[in-house]
Design an enzyme around this catalytic site. Structure first.
Site, PDB file in Angstrom:
ATOM      1  N   ILE B 478      79.636  33.798 -33.629  1.00 38.73           N
ATOM      2  CA  ILE B 478      79.739  32.923 -32.792  1.00 38.73           C
ATOM      3  C   ILE B 478      79.019  31.455 -32.985  1.00 38.73           C
ATOM      4  O   ILE B 478      78.507  30.619 -32.203  1.00 38.73           O
ATOM      5  CB  ILE B 478      79.070  33.421 -31.203  1.00 38.73           C
ATOM      6  N   GLY B 479      78.299  31.604 -34.464  1.00 35.98           N
ATOM      7  CA  GLY B 479      77.720  30.389 -34.620  1.00 35.98           C
ATOM      8  C   GLY B 479      76.456  30.904 -35.818  1.00 35.98           C
ATOM      9  O   GLY B 479      76.304  29.813 -36.419  1.00 35.98           O
ATOM     10  N   ILE B 637      64.000  37.147 -43.581  1.00 34.15           N
ATOM     11  CA  ILE B 637      64.936  36.126 -43.516  1.00 34.15           C
ATOM     12  C   ILE B 637      66.183  36.128 -44.644  1.00 34.15           C
ATOM     13  O   ILE B 637      65.607  35.558 -45.813  1.00 34.15           O
ATOM     14  CB  ILE B 637      64.044  34.728 -43.325  1.00 34.15           C
ATOM     15  N   ASN B 639      68.454  33.955 -44.861  1.00 36.93           N
ATOM     16  CA  ASN B 639      68.834  32.629 -45.002  1.00 36.93           C
ATOM     17  C   ASN B 639      67.974  31.739 -44.213  1.00 36.93           C
ATOM     18  O   ASN B 639      68.412  31.593 -43.177  1.00 36.93           O
ATOM     19  CB  ASN B 639      70.404  32.327 -44.696  1.00 36.93           C
ATOM     20  N   GLN B 646      69.210  28.681 -36.301  1.00 38.18           N
ATOM     21  CA  GLN B 646      69.336  29.311 -34.997  1.00 38.18           C
ATOM     22  C   GLN B 646      67.903  29.204 -34.204  1.00 38.18           C
ATOM     23  O   GLN B 646      67.853  29.079 -32.888  1.00 38.18           O
ATOM     24  CB  GLN B 646      69.132  31.037 -35.212  1.00 38.18           C
ATOM     25  N   LYS B 709      64.862  41.920 -38.406  1.00 37.18           N
ATOM     26  CA  LYS B 709      64.935  42.338 -36.942  1.00 37.18           C
ATOM     27  C   LYS B 709      65.723  41.725 -35.878  1.00 37.18           C
ATOM     28  O   LYS B 709      65.880  41.984 -35.005  1.00 37.18           O
ATOM     29  CB  LYS B 709      63.195  42.125 -36.654  1.00 37.18           C
ATOM     30  N   GLY B 712      68.430  35.885 -32.833  1.00 36.41           N
ATOM     31  CA  GLY B 712      69.036  34.848 -31.863  1.00 36.41           C
ATOM     32  C   GLY B 712      68.438  34.919 -30.439  1.00 36.41           C
ATOM     33  O   GLY B 712      68.450  34.016 -29.966  1.00 36.41           O
ATOM     34  N   GLU B 713      67.802  36.121 -30.176  1.00 39.11           N
ATOM     35  CA  GLU B 713      67.423  36.150 -28.661  1.00 39.11           C
ATOM     36  C   GLU B 713      66.041  35.449 -28.591  1.00 39.11           C
ATOM     37  O   GLU B 713      65.583  34.555 -27.952  1.00 39.11           O
ATOM     38  CB  GLU B 713      67.456  37.330 -28.038  1.00 39.11           C
TER      39      GLU B 713
END
Lengths: 327, 746, 212
Positions: B478-479, B637, B639, B646, B709, B712-713
């Site tokens: 979604i992105g 991480i 990328n 993000q 881990k 996004g949130e």
């Protein structure tokens, strides 16, 4: 969107005739508001007269002022050297409106003729006297945080959304219109109207009349101007309150002033008494506060827009401070 | 079995540009409404104009007669959807209850509920005809006002049925133990419903390729879940339903549920026997595809005078629809975030005559963090303590809720990095005392956390004759850049250059993967990519013969079109030879990866802290966020570039949550009045400050073998309170109702 | 070659007669529609549609990405829907359909506009550039390259509009500072929040001095 007849005359006379032939016809210029409303079924013209190819987009000096063709694009006016030099307040107001893309489409005439952005006007499932006379004012007892504090009626408490018009109201512009009965001039302050019992009428334009140009007289406000627009995000939003402020200063003394507000009434709200309260006084925050208090006389709030009773005078003070270079 | 960890390589951690970047910048990326199928026709939905009651009559004649109209479908003439009858109370995620059955009967549950779909040969004609449908209602009194109905909040059914459900009441130590503390506060926090409003309008093309074979091009976050849902609805074998979501133009959670418009399009395609495209209007995005529910929260907190938390009580009521019980984790972080001996949480939901909400980025936690992190700031102020110091004094190195060690927790590193970068030392203890001209300046912080979740996924890996590797999995993007991250993981796993690897997703015929949600895609699918690559190499190892026998998988490489060994440059097997050994076939594996038992022993969370610098205009109350620093403890991480994006995106989404967003409803009509992007504000360029991002970037291999881990949130959780706290610091005004618009500050 | 397109014709008069005929026809149809019955239904289904199809459309000439189109469109068709639904140029996106998001931004005669808020017929004779027309063959426009480099997008849906707007922003001379770029790009909403990266991309192209 309903089907409609589409004509694109190239001469002004033909355009006026094309409209006069049909009661349910509309001129279309930029289309940025009309098409928006047509998509939502708020307006359903049977005929669109596309006036974009009429030669009405010049910005030029005239005797005693500047004439701006009704089809001049908002971006073209804002970027115009003459306007930037002599009417910087207008340029600022234009740049505060909409987005770069919309300013590339919207015309001066269309900007003035914008309909209100009242939620109830926009939703055909809700009552609105402006859209459907007699259906009631949804905002009166509804969500009215964006609504008027001056000049409203129990039929309509909507506000006019234009920024440009607030500057033109402050600058004593005149609107040149042409219709079946010929040409006439309307003082800008008489162009838009208060809702009264007929909120469906936004302006005093008569059926079939075409806005041809706006004429702004020479003025004493090439500097010390500010258009302040307070909105809920930093750009690309309609005003909660806006203020067009222009000062002519002699040293620290105010020789002349122009003030108008947006987002507070059904039309651009010129503040002549507050202007009078400024003249002859020193350009200080205290003077501005007093003028703002004068400006707010008669203001009345609804359930959700009481904040405007404080925001409006504060914005007047801030706009004047900015204009005077005190900020 | 112990999972193979990811070999250190060049690809993971690199700032690689997106593998689909070129498609996106040239307009060639194809979103769900953009497939040019032959004979495609257009559908437009008609919504109800009452919030509750029944349809008395629906007049479709004028619409049917309008030019180009092929069908007008309502509850009167809709074909029966087999699953609708069978699907009474399906108790399925994401909600308990009965998802709205479109055109099933005459009942109206919310305003703008879809009641008809008009299909025509062109979009213009369908839209016009939709306006000709006239409906008479038998309206019933509706309840949409949250405050008026707050007392009706109830414990979710899933909690009643399952004592282990996290939605149950929770008490640690003394119930309401905060009361015994010398310093106490109590405050209520509210936010209006927020709309996901991805830029792509929800859209679907439904195509019955045969009477029992359905293909949908659909804007969803779960292609497999959608496949299952529609197969069930239409009583078809799952393999007869194909779901394509190659590109998804943002979703932020609203693609985690299947919605009435999707079934409306499928019905329309059935009736017209044509592929049907249905794109919602922006207004319909407010009523038909979920939203972050309005919530009321109360936090009570007690502390000692030297800044040790004694207790926290956190209550929340979130709204849901009358027909589904939507729940989220709004109070759960309060149980584990701070070392308070006494913690009580209560979570209730309130059914109203509105549509069903759905998780929106940082679901629940973002809501809860606004209350908890604001209250922490309020308490720090009461104690005359720096809020960062106050948090440090209540830091916990084990999970106080589950009494387990954290798998990893580097929150203190985040605090330190963030404080330096924002210039925390400039913050004044006394609010309203830092001023630049007409602008009051303030600094604030907010902490975020979200479970480091991991699910089960499968990936197919194919080594092709040209030496390239194709990977496929039925996840979506979604992105965040899923394909890019997967290629990077595979590159290191295979010892192969990223440009030789292609990752395909968004297709239900690919090996199964869960929905893209809950910050778990790289944890879940990335692990499966690693597992599949490992298995692929093992297969090659077998085919390669004696030279490779006994080598550990991470010693095998695929560079240069041949199988190689890191430890022995001489060991080589050409791809052609390996294929020969494989009967000339592509060498292919499909591998599943699932989490191990470490989840039982450790508590696994991502953490973030956000710092905001704001300016508040002294006269107009306008707020400008002038700088943000977002720091994340999110494991490895993969990328730095896309992960950074993000975080930036979450910070800007959080600015919207704090300052702009909230859909207003006129309760007299039960109808939203702010329902487009002019009335419902989301941040624009001018609202977006520079956002500096800091990653701890230490692997957590207990979560998954890559060490990730989830990002996004936590990118948004904690942002809104950081801004609210900064506004308090600037002005001395504590605003507990989002969004913080100028009217609340003057 | 572009000469023809810079001299818009005025087709209004050409099709006015056809319009009048159509209006007469539709009044007949309206009258018929008031008389229910299977005959009328059949007529409405077949005749109405064919009449409508023939008469509701007007001729339109456009140059889109250097390619000349001669089209017949309903006047109510927006430029955006023409591009997406009829010409399958789906790079131009529909995000709101009301001029509130900028996803549909294209250039008309070099100026950025919202293609959702203009009728295709209003652009008769004009030169339209969409995202599909920005690159030169395989060679990306510098702005496209910069968006990739700076990760000026996530989901990619607003991206074509952002890029078209960004190119115009530089051409207009409104990319002289971070603040100015932000203000003049505010008509393009990115819900993923890629704004700082987009601004960085624009600054790089602007400072690189490449021709845009």
């Amino acid at each position: 969107m309903n089907q409609f007849q589409y004509v694109r005359p190239t001469k002004q006379k033909a355009a006026i005739e094309a409209l006069a032939r049909d009661a349910n016809a509309q001129f279309i210029a930029g289309g940025t508001n009309l098409l928006d409303l047509m998509k939502r079924g708020v307006m359903q013209p049977q005929k669109l007269v596309d006036i974009n190819r009429l030669p009405l987009n010049k910005i030029e000096r005239m005797d005693g002022g500047i004439r701006i063709g009704a089809l001049a694009l908002n971006s073209a006016v804002a970027e115009d050297q003459l306007v930037q030099q002599q009417l910087p307040l207008l340029a600022q107001a234009l740049n505060a409106g909409a987005s770069a893309q919309l300013r590339n489409m919207a015309t001066v005439g269309g900007n003035m003729l914008q309909r209100t952005r009242c939620h109830y006007f926009y939703d055909t499932a809700l009552p609105c006297n402006k859209r459907e006379p007699g259906s009631g004012c949804g905002a009166l007892e509804g969500i009215n945080r964006m609504h008027a504090i001056f000049g409203f009626s129990d039929k309509c408490i909507a506000v006019h959304p234009s920024d440009m018009s607030v500057a033109l109201a402050a600058l004593d512009a005149t609107v040149l219109v042409s219709g079946p009965k010929g040409e006439r001039r309307i003082a800008f302050l008489d162009f838009h109207r208060l809702p009264g019992d007929t909120p469906q009428k936004d302006t005093n334009l008569e059926q079939g009349e075409l806005v041809v140009a706006v004429e702004v007289p020479e003025n004493a406000f090439p500097k010390n101007v500010h258009y302040l627009k307070v909105r809920e995000r930093a750009s690309y939003a309609f005003a909660l309150v806006s203020v067009a402020a222009a000062l002519q200063l002699d040293g620290n003394t105010i020789k002349a002033a122009r003030l108008a507000m947006g987002g507070v009434a059904h039309k651009p709200w010129r503040l002549t008494e507050a202007e009078a309260a400024l003249v002859g006084k020193p350009a200080t925050e205290e003077t501005f506060r007093q003028a703002a208090a004068v400006a707010m006389q008669g203001a009345k709030a609804f359930k959700h827009n009481a904040y405007k009773l404080k925001l409006a005078p504060n914005s007047i003070v801030q706009a004047l401070k900015n204009a005077a270079g005190l900020a | 079995m112990k999972e193979q960890l990811l070999q250190d390589g060049k690809a993971v951690g690199d700032r690689m540009s997106r593998v689909d970047g070129r498609l996106k910048v040239t307009g060639a990326a194809t979103y769900s409404a953009e497939y040019a199928l032959p004979n495609l026709v257009h559908a437009v939905l008609v919504g109800s104009t009452i919030a509750k009651g029944r349809i008395r009559s629906i007049d479709t004649k004028a619409a049917e007669r309008a030019p180009g109209v092929l069908a007008v479908i309502t509850h009167v003439n809709s074909p029966k959807v087999p699953g609708f009858a069978a699907k009474q109370n399906p108790d399925e995620p994401p909600t308990i209850g009965q998802p709205l059955r479109v055109f099933y009967d005459d009942k109206i549950y919310f305003n703008d509920q879809p009641i008809a779909v008009v299909v025509a040969d062109t979009l213009e004609r369908a839209r016009y005809a939709a306006g000709l449908v006239k409906t008479q209602y038998a309206a019933e009194p509706h309840q949409t006002n949250f405050e008026a109905n707050k007392a009706r909040g109830f414990l979710p059914t899933q909690a009643k049925r399952n004592p282990k459900s996290p939605q149950n009441d929770y008490d640690r130590g003394q119930k309401d133990g905060y009361q015994s503390a010398p310093v106490k506060l109590e405050a209520e926090y509210v936010h209006e419903s927020e709309m996901h409003n991805p830029m792509e309008l929800q859209s679907i093309i439904a195509h019955w390729e045969a009477p029992d074979r359905l293909t949908v091009y659909d804007k969803v976050q779960a292609v497999k879940g959608t496949q299952r849902a529609f197969a069930k609805d239409w009583a078809l074998p799952e393999e007869n339903v194909k779901v394509i979501a190659t590109f998804v133009g943002g979703a932020f959670g609203n693609g985690l549920h299947n919605w009435p418009h999707e079934t409306a399009a499928i019905i329309a395609a059935k009736v017209t026997n044509r592929p049907v495209k249905l794109v919602l209007t922006r207004e319909q995005m407010f009523t038909m595809v979920g939203y972050r529910p309005k919530t009321w929260q109360r936090v009570a907190m007690g502390a000692t005078r030297d800044g040790k938390l004694v207790g926290i009580t956190h209550e929340c009521i979130g709204q849901t629809s009358s027909y589904e019980e939507f729940t989220e984790s709004s109070v759960q972080q309060t149980r584990m975030m701070y070392a308070a001996p006494n913690v009580s949480t209560r979570y209730r939901i309130l059914g109203l005559d509105i549509s069903t909400p759905i998780w929106m980025r940082g679901p629940g936690e973002a809501t809860g963090a606004f209350a908890l992190e604001s209250a922490i700031d309020e308490m720090a102020h009461l104690l005359n303590l720096d809020p960062l110091e106050f948090r440090l004094r209540n830091h916990t190195d084990t999970d106080p809720e589950k009494n387990k060690p954290w798998s990893t927790k580097y929150l203190k590193e985040c605090f330190q990095a963030g404080a330096e970068r924002i210039g925390w030392s400039k913050r004044r203890m006394q609010p309203g005392t830092l001023r630049e001209g007409d602008w009051l300046v303030g600094y604030g912080m907010g902490v975020g956390t979200f479970g480091a979740n991991r699910g089960v996924a499968k990936v197919r890996a194919v080594l092709r004759a040209d030496g390239s590797v194709l990977l496929q999995s039925a996840t979506t993007d979604i992105g965040p850049g899923t394909g890019t991250a997967m290629v990077q993981i595979a590159a290191d796993a295979l010892g192969l250059s990223p440009d030789k690897i292609r990752f395909e997703l968004g297709n239900s015929t690919f090996p199964t993967a869960p929905s893209q949600g809950g910050s778990s895609t790289v944890n879940t699918v990335g692990s499966a990519v690693l597992a599949a690559c490992t298995e692929l190499k093992q297969k090659l190892q077998q085919l390669g013969g004696a030279a490779f026998a006994g080598a550990a998988p991470d010693q095998l490489t695929l560079a240069g079109g041949q199988l190689g060994l890191r430890t022995n440059a001489a060991a080589k097997a050409s791809l052609a030879d390996l294929r020969k050994q494989n009967n000339g076939q592509d060498i292919e594996v499909t591998t599943e990866a699932k989490p191990g038992d470490a989840r039982q022993k450790y508590s696994m969370y991502s953490f973030s802290v956000h710092f905001a610098e704001v300016r508040v205009h002294a006269l107009t109350g306008e707020v400008r966020v002038t700088k943000m620093v977002s720091c994340a403890d999110a494991g490895t991480i993969v990328n730095q570039k896309t992960a950074g994006s993000q975080m930036i995106g979450g910070a800007i989404g959080g600015i919207g949550m704090a300052l702009h967003e909230g859909a207003l409803m006129d309760d007299r009509f039960g109808r939203y009045v702010t329902k487009d992007l002019a009335d419902y504000h989301v941040p624009v360029h001018a609202d977006a400050p520079p956002v500096e991002v800091f990653f701890v970037n230490k692997p957590d291999t207990l979560v998954d073998p890559i060490g990730t881990k989830g990002i996004g949130e936590i990118a948004i959780i904690g942002v809104a309170p950081a801004i609210a706290n900064a506004i308090f610091n600037a002005t001395g005004k504590r605003v507990r109702e989002l969004p913080i618009t100028p009217d609340k500050l003057i | 070659m572009a000469q023809e397109n810079l001299n818009p014709t005025a087709p209004a008069d050409d099709h006015d007669e056809a319009r009048r005929t159509f209006l007469k026809q539709t009044s007949v149809l309206t009258a018929l529609a008031l008389t229910p019955g299977p005959v009328v239904q059949a007529a409405a289904a077949q005749w109405d549609e064919k009449v409508a199809a023939a008469f509701e459309k007007v001729p339109l000439k456009l140059d889109i990405n250097g390619k000349k189109y001669r089209l017949q469109v309903e006047p109510r068709t927006t430029l955006l829907d023409l591009l997406r639904e009829q010409l399958h140029l789906t790079g131009t996106k529909k995000g709101c359909d009301y001029g509130q998001c900028g996803a549909c931004t294209v250039h008309v005669d070099g100026q950025r506009v919202n293609s959702c808020l203009t009728l295709a017929v209003m652009q008769d004779g004009r030169k339209v550039t969409t995202i599909e027309g920005l690159a030169e063959g395989d060679k990306l426009h510098p702005m496209q390259e910069a968006f990739i480099k700076h990760d000026g997008f996530q989901c990619g849906y607003c991206t074509p509009g952002q890029i078209m707007s960004a190119v115009a922003c530089i051409r207009e001379g409104h990319a002289n500072s971070e603040g100015e770029i932000r203000e003049y790009m505010s008509g393009n909403i990115c819900r993923c929040g890629a704004y700082p990266n987009i601004v960085a991309a624009i600054q790089e192209v602007k400072n690189g001095g490449q021709k845009v």
